[in-house]
Design an enzyme around this catalytic site. Sequence first.
Site, PDB file in Angstrom:
ATOM      1  N   TYR A   1       4.124  17.824  12.036  1.00  0.00           N
ATOM      2  CA  TYR A   1       5.148  16.814  12.357  1.00  0.00           C
ATOM      3  C   TYR A   1       6.548  17.409  12.427  1.00  0.00           C
ATOM      4  CZ  TYR A   1       1.382  14.258   9.912  1.00  0.00           C
ATOM      5  OH  TYR A   1       0.173  13.794   9.483  1.00  0.00           O
TER       6      TYR A   1
ATOM      7  N   GLU B   1       0.834  -1.206   0.000  1.00  0.00           N
ATOM      8  CA  GLU B   1       0.000   0.000   0.000  1.00  0.00           C
ATOM      9  C   GLU B   1       0.867   1.255   0.000  1.00  0.00           C
ATOM     10  OE1 GLU B   1      -3.397  -2.139   2.844  1.00  0.00           O
ATOM     11  OE2 GLU B   1      -2.035  -0.664   3.702  1.00  0.00           O
ATOM     12  N   PRO B   2       1.692   1.448  -1.007  1.00  0.00           N
ATOM     13  CA  PRO B   2       2.586   2.614  -0.991  1.00  0.00           C
ATOM     14  C   PRO B   2       1.845   3.904  -1.346  1.00  0.00           C
ATOM     15  CG  PRO B   2       2.824   1.446  -3.061  1.00  0.00           C
ATOM     16  CD  PRO B   2       1.836   0.656  -2.240  1.00  0.00           C
ATOM     17  N   GLY B   3       2.093   4.934  -0.586  1.00  0.00           N
ATOM     18  CA  GLY B   3       1.530   6.244  -0.901  1.00  0.00           C
ATOM     19  C   GLY B   3       2.657   7.228  -1.162  1.00  0.00           C
ATOM     20  N   ARG B   4       3.353   7.610  -0.079  1.00  0.00           N
ATOM     21  CA  ARG B   4       4.397   8.619  -0.153  1.00  0.00           C
ATOM     22  C   ARG B   4       5.467   8.285  -1.197  1.00  0.00           C
ATOM     23  NH1 ARG B   4       5.628  11.483   4.586  1.00  0.00           N
ATOM     24  NH2 ARG B   4       4.684   9.727   5.679  1.00  0.00           N
TER      25      ARG B   4
ATOM     26  N   ARG C   1       2.273  19.720   6.981  1.00  0.00           N
ATOM     27  CA  ARG C   1       3.274  18.790   7.525  1.00  0.00           C
ATOM     28  C   ARG C   1       4.300  19.458   8.459  1.00  0.00           C
ATOM     29  NH1 ARG C   1       6.445  15.874   5.144  1.00  0.00           N
ATOM     30  NH2 ARG C   1       6.021  13.998   6.324  1.00  0.00           N
TER      31      ARG C   1
ATOM     32  N   CYS D   1      -2.941  33.004  11.069  1.00  0.00           N
ATOM     33  CA  CYS D   1      -2.764  33.572  12.403  1.00  0.00           C
ATOM     34  C   CYS D   1      -2.407  32.508  13.429  1.00  0.00           C
ATOM     35  CB  CYS D   1      -4.034  34.302  12.797  1.00  0.00           C
ATOM     36  SG  CYS D   1      -4.417  35.569  11.581  1.00  0.00           S
ATOM     37  N   GLU D   2      -1.279  31.865  13.244  1.00  0.00           N
ATOM     38  CA  GLU D   2      -0.758  30.872  14.185  1.00  0.00           C
ATOM     39  C   GLU D   2       0.753  30.847  14.028  1.00  0.00           C
ATOM     40  OE1 GLU D   2      -2.317  27.194  15.042  1.00  0.00           O
ATOM     41  OE2 GLU D   2      -4.320  27.599  14.276  1.00  0.00           O
TER      42      GLU D   2
HETATM   43  N1  LLP Z   1      -1.513   1.697   4.548  1.00  0.00           N
HETATM   44  C1  LLP Z   1      -2.020   2.093   5.733  1.00  0.00           C
HETATM   45  C2  LLP Z   1      -2.873   1.189   6.497  1.00  0.00           C
HETATM   46  C3  LLP Z   1      -1.710   3.386   6.217  1.00  0.00           C
HETATM   47  O1  LLP Z   1      -2.201   3.776   7.392  1.00  0.00           O
HETATM   48  C4  LLP Z   1      -0.873   4.242   5.455  1.00  0.00           C
HETATM   49  C5  LLP Z   1      -0.559   5.591   5.921  1.00  0.00           C
HETATM   50  C6  LLP Z   1      -0.392   3.780   4.217  1.00  0.00           C
HETATM   51  C7  LLP Z   1      -0.728   2.500   3.802  1.00  0.00           C
HETATM   52  C8  LLP Z   1       0.462   4.605   3.305  1.00  0.00           C
HETATM   53  O2  LLP Z   1       1.664   4.950   3.889  1.00  0.00           O
HETATM   54  P1  LLP Z   1       2.827   5.615   3.012  1.00  0.00           P
HETATM   55  O3  LLP Z   1       3.271   4.597   1.996  1.00  0.00           O
HETATM   56  O4  LLP Z   1       2.256   6.817   2.368  1.00  0.00           O
HETATM   57  O5  LLP Z   1       3.889   5.938   3.977  1.00  0.00           O
HETATM   58  N2  LLP Z   1       0.257  12.400   7.132  1.00  0.00           N
HETATM   59  C9  LLP Z   1       1.519  11.757   7.476  1.00  0.00           C
HETATM   60  C10 LLP Z   1       1.556  10.305   7.075  1.00  0.00           C
HETATM   61  C11 LLP Z   1       0.402   9.495   7.636  1.00  0.00           C
HETATM   62  C12 LLP Z   1       0.374   8.093   7.124  1.00  0.00           C
HETATM   63  C13 LLP Z   1      -0.903   7.422   7.486  1.00  0.00           C
HETATM   64  N3  LLP Z   1      -1.033   6.083   7.011  1.00  0.00           N
HETATM   65  C14 LLP Z   1       2.662  12.554   6.851  1.00  0.00           C
HETATM   66  O6  LLP Z   1       2.405  13.566   6.212  1.00  0.00           O
HETATM   67  O7  LLP Z   1       3.823  12.180   7.003  1.00  0.00           O
END
Ligand code: LLP
Length: 424
Positions: free
Chosen positions: A316, A273-276, A312, A352-353
């Site tokens: 974080y 499940e890659p996102g980033r 972000r 305003c933060e």
């Molecule tokens: N699968 C599950 C169950 C997840 O909870 C997540 C991310 C992913 C896949 C995808 O993760 P990735 O490959 O993108 O790392 N907003 C935060 C990151 C929160 C991630 C939440 N879950 C940031 O900006 O760093």
Amino acid sequence: MQPFVYRNDELYCEDVPVSRLAAEYGTPLWIYSKAFLRHQLGQIQQAFAAAEPVICYSVKANSNLGILQVMHEAGSSFDVVSGGELYRVKAAGADPTKVVFAGVGKTDEEIRFALENRILMFDVESEAELDAISRIAAELGVVGPIALRLNPDIDAKTHAKTTTGKKGNKFGMDIERFQELADKVLRDPHLELLGIHMHLGSPILTTEPYELAGRKAVEVVQSLRAKGHNIRWLNLGGGFGISYRQNEGPAASVYAEVIVPAAREAGCRLVLEPGRFVVGNSAVLVSRVVFTKREGGKLFVIQDGAMNDLIRPAMYDSFHRLWPVRPQVAMPENVEGEIPGCEKTDVVGPICESSDYFAKDRCLPPLKRGDLLATFSAGAYGMSMSSNYNSRPRAAEILVDGSSVKVIRRRETYADLVAHELPE
Ligand code: LLP
């Protein structure tokens, strides 16, 4: 692959000068490289090919329909965490039957919507959720396909707000409950246990957590098969790291070296499940300098991009490279620390933060009103976490493909801001 490069002292996205896009579409502006999106997905597809993976791009990282379409056309499926994300996947023209659905709080409506669309499986996070899926599957006369989400108690060494696989996090379940629920599924004609799910955190810059999770998975899959489950899928979630600073993000093949052997040993097909990793470095957020000011011994550059666009840093303390679009000093490899010709600067927005900042004490070339600044690595959890805070219309999004340019989200207007409100 480098989609954003300086040519003739000016930043380009593929073959298009960023300043031209800013002039035409205004700022703040998200600019994405299509070639980079395809390249990153391709890296994962290739590296993991031996595990016959279903790559489920994680919609939460960036859910724009234009991005989802690029993913779908390049052969990706999707990981969703809400009915809204499933709706988007369908709207992008993708096949819901390869979608996985995670999240600790799926409502009955969301479960029904997913079952009606015959998704590949739910990543089940609690007994209450298991019962809800069973009940709704029975009502619909179908069998609910599930994976159980194991909390393996592995420290992935991420930011405290993005770690998910440690004891005490709200995600998944410990191994005792996992086994109890696996037994319960055996007695339930409305459920079928197809696989095991783990997601350890995000971003994870080393392979060790995946190696530990893989070993754990092999054990668990064997025990489930011994009970009589026909386990076919091993889902190790997302979390692959990227280079926000220099070259700290490992290649997909580095993660594959530890994950593929585990999937093969478990005798399972792999879900990831890659996102980033896919979308993070595909975009810059371009902002324009509104004012500069010196106060309290500091230089502040106040730009039109703000924490409502990219939260972000505020949320974080995350690091994003920042550099002018037309710099007087070439961007060095390392933008941390002292840089000749540059001055320590706080880059802030108009909200305003005090948490509304993109960089603090960052050495930057001289900047003046009207200059453009690019914030790099902005594609993941940028626009998807944006808001209208301070009644700021959300920015436009542009997809660049070679020399062609497509608006994939128009800039919001003031009228959009109040469009859903119902005053007396
Ligand atoms: N699968 C599950 C169950 C997840 O909870 C997540 C991310 C992913 C896949 C995808 O993760 P990735 O490959 O993108 O790392 N907003 C935060 C990151 C929160 C991630 C939440 N879950 C940031 O900006 O760093």
